[in-house]
Design a protein around this motif. Structure first.
Motif, PDB file in Angstrom:
ATOM      1  N   ILE A  66       7.143  -2.954  -4.836  1.00  0.00           N
ATOM      2  CA  ILE A  66       5.722  -3.545  -4.945  1.00  0.00           C
ATOM      3  C   ILE A  66       5.236  -2.716  -6.207  1.00  0.00           C
ATOM      4  N   SER A  67       4.669  -3.481  -7.168  1.00  0.00           N
ATOM      5  CA  SER A  67       3.794  -2.919  -8.179  1.00  0.00           C
ATOM      6  C   SER A  67       2.515  -3.152  -8.019  1.00  0.00           C
ATOM      7  N   VAL A  68       1.398  -1.976  -7.719  1.00  0.00           N
ATOM      8  CA  VAL A  68       0.200  -2.389  -7.421  1.00  0.00           C
ATOM      9  C   VAL A  68      -0.786  -1.590  -8.728  1.00  0.00           C
ATOM     10  N   PRO A  69      -1.399  -2.526  -9.151  1.00  0.00           N
ATOM     11  CA  PRO A  69      -2.378  -2.241 -10.588  1.00  0.00           C
ATOM     12  C   PRO A  69      -3.427  -1.575  -9.910  1.00  0.00           C
ATOM     13  N   GLY A  70      -4.039  -0.647 -10.671  1.00  0.00           N
ATOM     14  CA  GLY A  70      -5.265  -0.212 -10.594  1.00  0.00           C
ATOM     15  C   GLY A  70      -5.863   0.660 -11.601  1.00  0.00           C
ATOM     16  N   ALA A  71      -7.298   0.830 -11.492  1.00  0.00           N
ATOM     17  CA  ALA A  71      -7.949   1.366 -12.817  1.00  0.00           C
ATOM     18  C   ALA A  71      -7.438   2.930 -12.867  1.00  0.00           C
ATOM     19  N   ALA A  72      -7.064   3.500 -11.624  1.00  0.00           N
ATOM     20  CA  ALA A  72      -6.656   5.159 -11.876  1.00  0.00           C
ATOM     21  C   ALA A  72      -4.977   5.180 -12.345  1.00  0.00           C
ATOM     22  N   TRP A 133       0.877  12.900   9.206  1.00  0.00           N
ATOM     23  CA  TRP A 133       0.586  11.336   8.554  1.00  0.00           C
ATOM     24  C   TRP A 133      -1.223  11.207   8.585  1.00  0.00           C
ATOM     25  N   PHE A 134      -1.614  10.637   7.645  1.00  0.00           N
ATOM     26  CA  PHE A 134      -3.199  10.292   7.674  1.00  0.00           C
ATOM     27  C   PHE A 134      -3.384   8.939   7.806  1.00  0.00           C
ATOM     28  N   GLY A 135      -4.031   8.341   8.752  1.00  0.00           N
ATOM     29  CA  GLY A 135      -4.038   6.923   8.814  1.00  0.00           C
ATOM     30  C   GLY A 135      -5.533   6.478   8.774  1.00  0.00           C
ATOM     31  N   ARG A 136      -5.767   5.137   8.346  1.00  0.00           N
ATOM     32  CA  ARG A 136      -7.084   4.347   8.508  1.00  0.00           C
ATOM     33  C   ARG A 136      -6.636   2.761   8.698  1.00  0.00           C
ATOM     34  N   PRO A 137      -7.761   1.952   8.984  1.00  0.00           N
ATOM     35  CA  PRO A 137      -7.495   0.728   9.166  1.00  0.00           C
ATOM     36  C   PRO A 137      -7.170  -0.037   7.690  1.00  0.00           C
ATOM     37  N   LEU A 138      -6.363  -0.930   8.096  1.00  0.00           N
ATOM     38  CA  LEU A 138      -5.804  -1.729   6.535  1.00  0.00           C
ATOM     39  C   LEU A 138      -7.007  -2.785   6.181  1.00  0.00           C
ATOM     40  N   ASN A 139      -7.641  -2.577   5.058  1.00  0.00           N
ATOM     41  CA  ASN A 139      -8.571  -3.601   4.885  1.00  0.00           C
ATOM     42  C   ASN A 139      -8.340  -4.071   3.285  1.00  0.00           C
ATOM     43  N   PRO A 140      -7.596  -5.475   3.661  1.00  0.00           N
ATOM     44  CA  PRO A 140      -7.397  -6.049   2.007  1.00  0.00           C
ATOM     45  C   PRO A 140      -8.635  -6.224   1.301  1.00  0.00           C
ATOM     46  N   ALA A 141      -9.763  -6.345   1.741  1.00  0.00           N
ATOM     47  CA  ALA A 141     -11.041  -6.430   0.753  1.00  0.00           C
ATOM     48  C   ALA A 141     -11.265  -5.040   0.151  1.00  0.00           C
ATOM     49  N   ALA A 142     -10.800  -3.975   0.553  1.00  0.00           N
ATOM     50  CA  ALA A 142     -11.344  -2.564   0.205  1.00  0.00           C
ATOM     51  C   ALA A 142     -10.646  -2.280  -1.073  1.00  0.00           C
ATOM     52  N   GLY A 143      -9.506  -2.728  -1.474  1.00  0.00           N
ATOM     53  CA  GLY A 143      -8.903  -2.335  -2.800  1.00  0.00           C
ATOM     54  C   GLY A 143      -7.484  -2.879  -3.025  1.00  0.00           C
ATOM     55  N   ASP A 146      -4.318  -1.982  -0.167  1.00  0.00           N
ATOM     56  CA  ASP A 146      -4.404  -2.645   0.893  1.00  0.00           C
ATOM     57  C   ASP A 146      -3.907  -4.310   0.718  1.00  0.00           C
ATOM     58  N   ARG A 147      -4.657  -4.724  -0.372  1.00  0.00           N
ATOM     59  CA  ARG A 147      -4.557  -6.155  -0.622  1.00  0.00           C
ATOM     60  C   ARG A 147      -2.932  -6.605  -0.726  1.00  0.00           C
ATOM     61  N   ALA A 148      -2.320  -5.674  -1.702  1.00  0.00           N
ATOM     62  CA  ALA A 148      -1.014  -5.753  -1.949  1.00  0.00           C
ATOM     63  C   ALA A 148      -0.079  -5.771  -0.496  1.00  0.00           C
ATOM     64  N   LEU A 149      -0.568  -4.643   0.414  1.00  0.00           N
ATOM     65  CA  LEU A 149       0.282  -4.490   1.617  1.00  0.00           C
ATOM     66  C   LEU A 149       0.056  -5.704   2.602  1.00  0.00           C
ATOM     67  N   PRO A 220      -8.428  -9.766  -7.422  1.00  0.00           N
ATOM     68  CA  PRO A 220      -9.862  -9.890  -8.197  1.00  0.00           C
ATOM     69  C   PRO A 220     -10.134  -8.445  -8.857  1.00  0.00           C
ATOM     70  N   GLY A 221     -10.687  -8.881  -9.942  1.00  0.00           N
ATOM     71  CA  GLY A 221     -11.108  -7.665 -10.770  1.00  0.00           C
ATOM     72  C   GLY A 221     -10.100  -6.825 -11.556  1.00  0.00           C
ATOM     73  N   GLU A 222      -8.635  -6.956 -11.302  1.00  0.00           N
ATOM     74  CA  GLU A 222      -7.555  -6.374 -12.189  1.00  0.00           C
ATOM     75  C   GLU A 222      -6.893  -7.333 -13.254  1.00  0.00           C
ATOM     76  N   LYS A 223      -6.832  -6.715 -14.515  1.00  0.00           N
ATOM     77  CA  LYS A 223      -6.079  -7.541 -15.563  1.00  0.00           C
ATOM     78  C   LYS A 223      -4.616  -7.656 -15.150  1.00  0.00           C
TER      79      LYS A 223
END
Length: 242
Positions: A66-72, A133-143, A146-149, A220-223
């Motif tokens: 999986i290739s995930v784009p991002g500003a960073a 391990w460090f965990g958190r809820p998966l939120n596709p709207a957060a970034g 998570d959306r790619a996963l 959304p928001g990614e080229k």
């Protein structure tokens, strides 16, 4: 005079050949353009698209990259997806300013967990570490991550889609292509149930049997899009959730 008649005859023949060749080139070009999309899917193509997610479920697990784009910077996840357990597992490597976000990753539709590693292997270990391990809820709207996963887990279904509804919901044939030397057809859509008009945002690369080899989805928001490629390495079973 005879020489002039012969010369005129050759000129006429040459002109006729040129016209014929020009017509042939035009016909070839027109035929080629007629086979380019987008266009409505045929009944056979709709059937292939309808069973694509079910094929993943039948296989149970698929090896994925999986290739995930991002500003960073880009994140690349190499691992596996279990479409019956609705879970994924792999290694994640960052590029650019994301190069610190490296380690192991595992996720379900509800939760994502990361385990930093000082040195990241090419493939995840068959038995993941028990701690760290460090965990958190998966939120596709957060970034983007998570959306790619979430997109990946959504590419499996325990039943085929309704092939008759796909053309009505925006499914289209885009082009013929190849993935790792295998001939495929590229399809757009259909619309997702919760996002009408989203057919153009997703592309599927399917072989003649409806097997999914690549998926591309705009974020959304990614080229650049999220790109999911299947069967890029040896499959490693996704460990059961703790």
């Amino acid at each position: 005079m005879a020489a002039k008649r012969i010369a005129r005859r050759w000129i006429a023949v040459a002109a006729a050949v040129a016209v014929a060749l020009g017509a042939g080139i035009f016909w070839y070009s027109a035929a080629g353009s007629a086979d380019s999309g987008p266009r409505a899917v045929t009944a056979d193509e709709a059937s292939r698209l309808a069973i694509a997610r079910f094929r993943n479920y039948q296989a149970r697990g698929r090896a994925v990259t999986i290739s995930v784009p991002g500003a960073a910077g880009e994140l690349v996840i190499t691992g596996s997806a279990d479409y019956r357990a609705k879970a994924g597992y792999g290694v994640v490597k960052g590029k650019g300013r994301n190069d610190s976000g490296t380690g192991l990753i595992r996720w379900t539709a509800q939760r994502v967990e990361l385990r930093p590693l000082p040195a990241v292997p090419e493939l995840p270990p068959a038995r993941p570490p028990a701690d760290g391990w460090f965990g958190r809820p998966l939120n596709p709207a957060a970034g983007e991550l998570d959306r790619a996963l979430a997109i990946l887990l959504g590419l499996g279904s325990d039943r085929p889609d309704n092939a008759q509804l796909l053309p009505q919901n925006g499914a289209a044939w885009i082009a013929a292509d190849q993935v790792n030397g295998r001939p495929v057809d590229v399809f757009a859509g259909p619309d997702s149930r919760d996002r009408p008009g989203s057919a153009e945002s997703v592309r599927y690369w399917l072989d003649a049997d409806g097997l999914m080899l690549r998926v591309q989805a705009t974020v959304p928001g990614e080229k650049n899009p999220v790109v999911i490629t299947f069967d890029t390495h040896e499959f490693i079973a996704v460990p059961p959730d703790r």
